[in-house]
Write a protein that holds these residues in place. Sequence first.
Motif, PDB file in Angstrom:
ATOM      1  N   VAL A 116       0.823  -1.219   0.000  1.00  9.20           N
ATOM      2  CA  VAL A 116       0.000   0.000   0.000  1.00  9.20           C
ATOM      3  C   VAL A 116       0.855   1.266   0.000  1.00  9.20           C
ATOM      4  O   VAL A 116       0.521   2.244  -0.686  1.00  9.20           O
ATOM      5  N   SER A 121      -0.049   8.929  -4.578  1.00  4.16           N
ATOM      6  CA  SER A 121      -0.834   9.841  -3.735  1.00  4.16           C
ATOM      7  C   SER A 121      -1.438  10.942  -4.595  1.00  4.16           C
ATOM      8  O   SER A 121      -0.845  11.364  -5.587  1.00  4.16           O
ATOM      9  N   THR A 163      -8.997  -0.481   4.011  1.00  3.25           N
ATOM     10  CA  THR A 163      -9.553   0.586   3.175  1.00  3.25           C
ATOM     11  C   THR A 163      -9.947   1.793   4.009  1.00  3.25           C
ATOM     12  O   THR A 163      -9.737   2.942   3.601  1.00  3.25           O
ATOM     13  N   GLU A 165      -8.603   2.813   6.711  1.00  2.00           N
ATOM     14  CA  GLU A 165      -7.370   3.524   7.047  1.00  2.00           C
ATOM     15  C   GLU A 165      -6.782   4.214   5.820  1.00  2.00           C
ATOM     16  O   GLU A 165      -6.351   5.377   5.888  1.00  2.00           O
ATOM     17  N   LEU A 166      -6.766   3.512   4.703  1.00  2.00           N
ATOM     18  CA  LEU A 166      -6.183   4.057   3.479  1.00  2.00           C
ATOM     19  C   LEU A 166      -6.916   5.306   3.002  1.00  2.00           C
ATOM     20  O   LEU A 166      -6.292   6.261   2.511  1.00  2.00           O
ATOM     21  N   ARG A 170      -5.471   8.566   1.164  1.00  2.00           N
ATOM     22  CA  ARG A 170      -5.676   8.508  -0.287  1.00  2.00           C
ATOM     23  C   ARG A 170      -7.178   8.396  -0.560  1.00  2.00           C
ATOM     24  O   ARG A 170      -7.698   7.314  -0.854  1.00  2.00           O
TER      25      ARG A 170
END
Length: 231
Positions: A116, A121, A163, A165-166, A170
Amino acid sequence: MHSLPDGYRALVMGASGAIGSALLQLLQSDPRCGLALGVSRQSSPGLDLLNEASIANCAQSLAAQGPFHLVLDATGALTVNGRGPEKRLDELEAAHLLAALHLNAVGPGLLLKHFVPLLASGQRVIWGKLSARVGSIEDNRKGGWYGYRAAKAALNMLLQTATIELARRRPLAVVVALQPGTVQSALSQPFVGDDAMRPEEAAQRLLAVLDALQPTGRAQFVDHQGQSIPW
């Protein structure tokens, strides 16, 4: 892949398998794709899902060729250590259950951990992971396949949690658990009939589905036709 930036960079993990190989070939033939790489146990660097040091080393080796806009995880197995899915409760064995979970859930979870950070970004990025409809708890109407079902359900939870957290870093990321349909492959050969899709057809469908999905801040669970599957 028209939804990604021109010259997008793609990575296929599990590229030696039937679907992974077909996905890689399609991406390498896409004139909009600036770079399409494939890794597997046989590649250099190699990728061993049962060895986190191998995963970390592979990610470190590929970092200079990123950042990536599309990462496809096509790893996984129905038959583990020569044994297929358990059909009945009395077939359960701890060692086999743990092996199925390690290969189909823990390994892919560690791929998320190490790869990840290689995603681009500030741009649309896609992480697609081959899952299975049998991983749906709500859709389980036939029972059986204990270890494989449990591993795919665990995988789906790992994807959903990652997801959330991501999305904080992003927000344009799309993370998808993909049900590829019944596909002709070494993985599925003992369990499917002659009407299974060719890997090339499955790969085309999966890329089209990914191209159309929008970021929601949550992982999405869809089949090869773009239809949502209940978690």
